[in-house]
Scaffold this motif. Structure first.
Motif, PDB file in Angstrom:
ATOM      1  N   THR A 155       0.833  -1.204   0.000  1.00 31.77           N
ATOM      2  CA  THR A 155       0.000   0.000   0.000  1.00 31.77           C
ATOM      3  C   THR A 155       0.868   1.255   0.000  1.00 31.77           C
ATOM      4  O   THR A 155       0.568   2.234  -0.696  1.00 31.77           O
ATOM      5  CB  THR A 155      -0.935   0.015   1.232  1.00 31.77           C
ATOM      6  OG1 THR A 155      -1.721  -1.187   1.233  1.00 31.77           O
ATOM      7  CG2 THR A 155      -1.858   1.218   1.204  1.00 31.77           C
ATOM      8  N   LEU A 156       1.954   1.224   0.763  1.00 29.74           N
ATOM      9  CA  LEU A 156       2.883   2.353   0.790  1.00 29.74           C
ATOM     10  C   LEU A 156       3.519   2.564  -0.577  1.00 29.74           C
ATOM     11  O   LEU A 156       3.692   3.708  -1.031  1.00 29.74           O
ATOM     12  CB  LEU A 156       3.963   2.107   1.849  1.00 29.74           C
ATOM     13  CG  LEU A 156       5.019   3.204   2.011  1.00 29.74           C
ATOM     14  CD1 LEU A 156       4.376   4.513   2.466  1.00 29.74           C
ATOM     15  CD2 LEU A 156       6.099   2.771   3.002  1.00 29.74           C
ATOM     16  N   LEU A 157       3.843   1.473  -1.252  1.00 20.68           N
ATOM     17  CA  LEU A 157       4.429   1.565  -2.596  1.00 20.68           C
ATOM     18  C   LEU A 157       3.453   2.215  -3.564  1.00 20.68           C
ATOM     19  O   LEU A 157       3.828   3.077  -4.367  1.00 20.68           O
ATOM     20  CB  LEU A 157       4.815   0.167  -3.086  1.00 20.68           C
ATOM     21  CG  LEU A 157       5.478   0.079  -4.470  1.00 20.68           C
ATOM     22  CD1 LEU A 157       6.787   0.864  -4.498  1.00 20.68           C
ATOM     23  CD2 LEU A 157       5.738  -1.376  -4.850  1.00 20.68           C
ATOM     24  N   ALA A 199      -8.371   8.024 -19.588  1.00 19.38           N
ATOM     25  CA  ALA A 199      -9.412   6.993 -19.589  1.00 19.38           C
ATOM     26  C   ALA A 199      -9.376   6.166 -18.310  1.00 19.38           C
ATOM     27  O   ALA A 199     -10.419   5.726 -17.810  1.00 19.38           O
ATOM     28  CB  ALA A 199      -9.234   6.080 -20.810  1.00 19.38           C
ATOM     29  N   ARG A 200      -8.191   5.979 -17.763  1.00 15.45           N
ATOM     30  CA  ARG A 200      -8.041   5.155 -16.565  1.00 15.45           C
ATOM     31  C   ARG A 200      -8.680   5.799 -15.322  1.00 15.45           C
ATOM     32  O   ARG A 200      -9.004   5.090 -14.367  1.00 15.45           O
ATOM     33  CB  ARG A 200      -6.567   4.873 -16.298  1.00 15.45           C
ATOM     34  CG  ARG A 200      -6.061   3.600 -16.931  1.00 15.45           C
ATOM     35  CD  ARG A 200      -6.751   2.409 -16.355  1.00 15.45           C
ATOM     36  NE  ARG A 200      -6.376   1.160 -17.007  1.00 15.45           N
ATOM     37  CZ  ARG A 200      -7.217   0.189 -17.251  1.00 15.45           C
ATOM     38  NH1 ARG A 200      -8.498   0.335 -16.957  1.00 15.45           N
ATOM     39  NH2 ARG A 200      -6.811  -0.934 -17.791  1.00 15.45           N
ATOM     40  N   ILE A 201      -8.864   7.107 -15.331  1.00 15.14           N
ATOM     41  CA  ILE A 201      -9.544   7.758 -14.203  1.00 15.14           C
ATOM     42  C   ILE A 201     -10.951   7.169 -14.063  1.00 15.14           C
ATOM     43  O   ILE A 201     -11.378   6.776 -12.972  1.00 15.14           O
ATOM     44  CB  ILE A 201      -9.623   9.287 -14.401  1.00 15.14           C
ATOM     45  CG1 ILE A 201      -8.218   9.890 -14.447  1.00 15.14           C
ATOM     46  CG2 ILE A 201     -10.423   9.924 -13.260  1.00 15.14           C
ATOM     47  CD1 ILE A 201      -8.193  11.367 -14.834  1.00 15.14           C
ATOM     48  N   PHE A 202     -11.658   7.078 -15.194  1.00 14.84           N
ATOM     49  CA  PHE A 202     -13.019   6.535 -15.183  1.00 14.84           C
ATOM     50  C   PHE A 202     -13.030   5.049 -14.836  1.00 14.84           C
ATOM     51  O   PHE A 202     -13.799   4.598 -13.976  1.00 14.84           O
ATOM     52  CB  PHE A 202     -13.674   6.755 -16.554  1.00 14.84           C
ATOM     53  CG  PHE A 202     -14.972   6.015 -16.725  1.00 14.84           C
ATOM     54  CD1 PHE A 202     -16.105   6.406 -16.037  1.00 14.84           C
ATOM     55  CD2 PHE A 202     -15.052   4.918 -17.583  1.00 14.84           C
ATOM     56  CE1 PHE A 202     -17.305   5.719 -16.192  1.00 14.84           C
ATOM     57  CE2 PHE A 202     -16.240   4.228 -17.737  1.00 14.84           C
ATOM     58  CZ  PHE A 202     -17.369   4.634 -17.040  1.00 14.84           C
ATOM     59  N   THR A 203     -12.158   4.251 -15.496  1.00 15.84           N
ATOM     60  CA  THR A 203     -12.211   2.806 -15.283  1.00 15.84           C
ATOM     61  C   THR A 203     -11.777   2.422 -13.871  1.00 15.84           C
ATOM     62  O   THR A 203     -12.310   1.464 -13.300  1.00 15.84           O
ATOM     63  CB  THR A 203     -11.322   2.058 -16.304  1.00 15.84           C
ATOM     64  OG1 THR A 203      -9.958   2.445 -16.134  1.00 15.84           O
ATOM     65  CG2 THR A 203     -11.771   2.353 -17.724  1.00 15.84           C
ATOM     66  N   SER A 204     -10.834   3.156 -13.290  1.00 12.35           N
ATOM     67  CA  SER A 204     -10.396   2.812 -11.932  1.00 12.35           C
ATOM     68  C   SER A 204     -11.489   3.114 -10.909  1.00 12.35           C
ATOM     69  O   SER A 204     -11.682   2.351  -9.958  1.00 12.35           O
ATOM     70  CB  SER A 204      -9.104   3.562 -11.570  1.00 12.35           C
ATOM     71  OG  SER A 204      -9.287   4.960 -11.644  1.00 12.35           O
ATOM     72  N   ILE A 205     -12.223   4.205 -11.122  1.00 15.85           N
ATOM     73  CA  ILE A 205     -13.352   4.521 -10.231  1.00 15.85           C
ATOM     74  C   ILE A 205     -14.454   3.472 -10.390  1.00 15.85           C
ATOM     75  O   ILE A 205     -15.004   2.968  -9.404  1.00 15.85           O
ATOM     76  CB  ILE A 205     -13.909   5.930 -10.532  1.00 15.85           C
ATOM     77  CG1 ILE A 205     -12.887   7.007 -10.149  1.00 15.85           C
ATOM     78  CG2 ILE A 205     -15.221   6.164  -9.795  1.00 15.85           C
ATOM     79  CD1 ILE A 205     -13.264   8.398 -10.589  1.00 15.85           C
ATOM     80  N   LEU A 212      -7.133   5.638  -4.098  1.00 13.24           N
ATOM     81  CA  LEU A 212      -5.687   5.708  -4.303  1.00 13.24           C
ATOM     82  C   LEU A 212      -5.340   5.467  -5.765  1.00 13.24           C
ATOM     83  O   LEU A 212      -4.515   6.173  -6.351  1.00 13.24           O
ATOM     84  CB  LEU A 212      -4.989   4.677  -3.407  1.00 13.24           C
ATOM     85  CG  LEU A 212      -3.489   4.848  -3.150  1.00 13.24           C
ATOM     86  CD1 LEU A 212      -3.169   6.237  -2.620  1.00 13.24           C
ATOM     87  CD2 LEU A 212      -3.003   3.772  -2.168  1.00 13.24           C
ATOM     88  N   MET A 213      -5.992   4.477  -6.373  1.00 14.54           N
ATOM     89  CA  MET A 213      -5.777   4.192  -7.794  1.00 14.54           C
ATOM     90  C   MET A 213      -6.255   5.356  -8.655  1.00 14.54           C
ATOM     91  O   MET A 213      -5.552   5.819  -9.555  1.00 14.54           O
ATOM     92  CB  MET A 213      -6.527   2.920  -8.189  1.00 14.54           C
ATOM     93  CG  MET A 213      -5.912   1.633  -7.694  1.00 14.54           C
ATOM     94  SD  MET A 213      -4.561   1.048  -8.744  1.00 14.54           S
ATOM     95  CE  MET A 213      -5.485   0.384 -10.130  1.00 14.54           C
ATOM     96  N   ALA A 214      -7.476   5.848  -8.373  1.00 15.25           N
ATOM     97  CA  ALA A 214      -8.034   6.939  -9.168  1.00 15.25           C
ATOM     98  C   ALA A 214      -7.179   8.193  -9.051  1.00 15.25           C
ATOM     99  O   ALA A 214      -6.904   8.880 -10.048  1.00 15.25           O
ATOM    100  CB  ALA A 214      -9.464   7.233  -8.720  1.00 15.25           C
ATOM    101  N   GLY A 215      -6.741   8.510  -7.827  1.00 16.11           N
ATOM    102  CA  GLY A 215      -5.906   9.695  -7.614  1.00 16.11           C
ATOM    103  C   GLY A 215      -4.602   9.616  -8.355  1.00 16.11           C
ATOM    104  O   GLY A 215      -4.102  10.619  -8.899  1.00 16.11           O
ATOM    105  N   THR A 216      -4.025   8.415  -8.409  1.00 15.51           N
ATOM    106  CA  THR A 216      -2.773   8.232  -9.141  1.00 15.51           C
ATOM    107  C   THR A 216      -2.948   8.564 -10.617  1.00 15.51           C
ATOM    108  O   THR A 216      -2.100   9.224 -11.231  1.00 15.51           O
ATOM    109  CB  THR A 216      -2.279   6.774  -8.999  1.00 15.51           C
ATOM    110  OG1 THR A 216      -2.019   6.500  -7.620  1.00 15.51           O
ATOM    111  CG2 THR A 216      -0.994   6.555  -9.793  1.00 15.51           C
ATOM    112  N   PHE A 217      -4.073   8.139 -11.206  1.00 15.53           N
ATOM    113  CA  PHE A 217      -4.294   8.402 -12.631  1.00 15.53           C
ATOM    114  C   PHE A 217      -4.641   9.866 -12.906  1.00 15.53           C
ATOM    115  O   PHE A 217      -4.341  10.378 -13.990  1.00 15.53           O
ATOM    116  CB  PHE A 217      -5.372   7.464 -13.179  1.00 15.53           C
ATOM    117  CG  PHE A 217      -4.900   6.047 -13.333  1.00 15.53           C
ATOM    118  CD1 PHE A 217      -3.852   5.738 -14.180  1.00 15.53           C
ATOM    119  CD2 PHE A 217      -5.485   5.027 -12.603  1.00 15.53           C
ATOM    120  CE1 PHE A 217      -3.396   4.433 -14.321  1.00 15.53           C
ATOM    121  CE2 PHE A 217      -5.038   3.713 -12.723  1.00 15.53           C
ATOM    122  CZ  PHE A 217      -3.987   3.420 -13.583  1.00 15.53           C
TER     123      PHE A 217
END
Length: 246
Positions: A155-157, A199-205, A212-217
């Motif tokens: 998670t830290l990574l 596109a990954r912003i939408f698919t990760s949400i 965390l995933m959405a924020g990264t994208f």
């Protein structure tokens, strides 16, 4: 005959693109405007499209380096930080059992990025260091994917992805600004990465619900947009002296 065709369609779509309840909603009850199911279909199709596209997205960059026999204009630190971010996303997603369509491109981009790392070192006359880097990375990846690595570290990574992406892209942007050109950066690769991260912003949400995933994208899209903007700005600048190509 109709039943057989329906069965084939169902096997093709469930569960790859739709859960069974959504298949029934759309193709049995003909509720073609069922928004939740349409969002799932769009997200799955988009995610798989991104994964398929990632097989080729960095190949123009690899071929451009090989053709020029030079990695001029590429920041090694930036490429390595991108590799860290991709590795974090991939390991975090595997550990959390996220669907492959939500992270699969990280796997293919990882292989292409590590190839670029090696080529940068090779064309700087550091081939031995490049081979050592490949072996070391493989060992670290195996360790991260093993049960020996605690979930807190994974998670830290993943959390470190945002600063890694920002610093990496700023290093590349600074290199471009200092050189007055974008060197061997591939425009195709940069623009595809920008489009993919958007596109990954939408698919990760939609598929993971993981902030965390959405924020990264979101951060990745902003940073990729910066590099894409520089490519447009320096479009005709010639590597070596920054003059305009005729």
């Amino acid at each position: 005959m109709a039943a057989e065709a329906d069965g084939l369609l169902k096997r093709a779509l469930v569960p790859l693109l739709l859960p069974e309840k959504c298949y029934d909603q759309i193709f049995v009850h003909w509720d073609l405007l069922h928004v939740p199911c349409l969002k799932i279909l769009l997200s799955k199709a988009l995610g798989l499209g991104i994964v398929a596209g990632s097989l080729l997205v960095k190949l123009p960059q690899v071929f451009k380096i090989l053709r020029a026999k030079s990695a001029e204009g590429l920041s090694l630190q930036s490429v390595m930080l991108e590799l860290v971010a991709l590795t974090g996303t991939m390991v975090y997603s595997i550990t959390n059992n996220f669907p492959f369509s939500s992270w699969g491109e990280a796997l293919f981009l990882m292989f292409q990025t590590i190839t670029i790392c090696f080529l940068v070192l090779h064309y700087r006359g550091q081939t031995v260091q490049g081979v050592t880097f490949l072996a070391s990375y493989a060992l670290v990846l195996l360790l991260l994917l093993s049960p020996l690595t605690p979930l807190a570290l994974i998670t830290l990574l993943q959390a470190s992805n945002m600063p890694a992406v920002v610093v990496g892209r700023l290093l590349q942007a600074a290199t471009n600004y200092r050189n007055g050109h974008t060197g061997q950066l591939s425009a195709i690769t940069v623009f595809l990465l920008f489009a993919g991260s958007l596109a990954r912003i939408f698919t990760s949400i939609q598929e993971t619900g993981d902030p965390l995933m959405a924020g990264t994208f979101v951060v990745s899209s902003l940073c990729n947009g910066l590099i894409a903007g520089q490519l447009l700005f320096y479009w005709n600048a010639k590597a070596g002296h920054g003059k305009k190509e005729q």
